[in-house]
Design an enzyme around this catalytic site. Sequence first.
Site, PDB file in Angstrom:
ATOM      1  N   HIS A   1      -3.420  -5.227   0.465  1.00 14.46           N
ATOM      2  CA  HIS A   1      -2.798  -5.778   1.692  1.00 14.46           C
ATOM      3  C   HIS A   1      -2.825  -7.232   1.440  1.00 14.46           C
ATOM      4  CE1 HIS A   1      -2.485  -1.996   3.723  1.00 14.46           C
ATOM      5  NE2 HIS A   1      -3.156  -1.651   2.899  1.00 14.46           N
TER       6      HIS A   1
ATOM      7  N   CYS B   1       0.964  -1.286   0.085  1.00 16.65           N
ATOM      8  CA  CYS B   1       0.135   0.168   0.019  1.00 16.65           C
ATOM      9  C   CYS B   1       0.722   1.296   0.037  1.00 16.65           C
ATOM     10  CB  CYS B   1      -0.903  -0.238   1.139  1.00 16.65           C
ATOM     11  SG  CYS B   1      -2.214   1.073   0.984  1.00 16.65           S
TER      12      CYS B   1
ATOM     13  N   GLU C   1      -1.343  -9.150   3.533  1.00 14.86           N
ATOM     14  CA  GLU C   1      -1.334 -10.029   4.728  1.00 14.86           C
ATOM     15  C   GLU C   1      -2.807 -10.454   5.167  1.00 14.86           C
ATOM     16  OE1 GLU C   1      -1.875  -5.256   5.382  1.00 14.86           O
ATOM     17  OE2 GLU C   1      -0.946  -6.766   3.780  1.00 14.86           O
TER      18      GLU C   1
END
Length: 176
Positions: free
Chosen positions: A153, A50, A155
């Site tokens: 993102h 990001c 994750e």
Amino acid sequence: VTGGAFDVDPALYGDGTRHGTVRLKERRTSFEWALTKGAVERDLPLLGICGGQQLLNVVLGGTLIQHIPDTIPGALAHEQPNPRSEPGHEVSVRAGSLLHRITGAERLPVNSAHHQAALRVGEGVIVSATAPDGVIEAIERPDRRFCLGVQWHPEYGISAGDTALIEALLAAAARP
């Protein structure tokens, strides 16, 4: 290099104006700039996430769109209203890119939490994913062993591609 609720100072890429939505964390940006620049110079594995992708683009000589809604007519909701654990839109992945080799995908669902994006990429940088509205969603330096920035993102692991991306970073970091 992760992002956060702040932006890269437009002065760092030669823009003399600052959009009213731009929020700075100058000390953190200074630290992350040095970290990113050092990793690129030493050819250490690097993943920009990001705002980290935006910083990577600027460190590599690129520029940013300061506020997507004011720059891209008919832009997607890059600051998605639904939870970050869900996709906000898809991206098209450039065939043959590192991102493509890692994910094996031509299209990836991604979550989206940004109001800025790469505008112009630096020398030697390729665009490896774009949103349907043309916003640059991933960049990489093919002359480095693992230098990749994604605007979403991974994750959150909303797709198999996200998981593969994190695993590829870990594998690259484990190699001498």
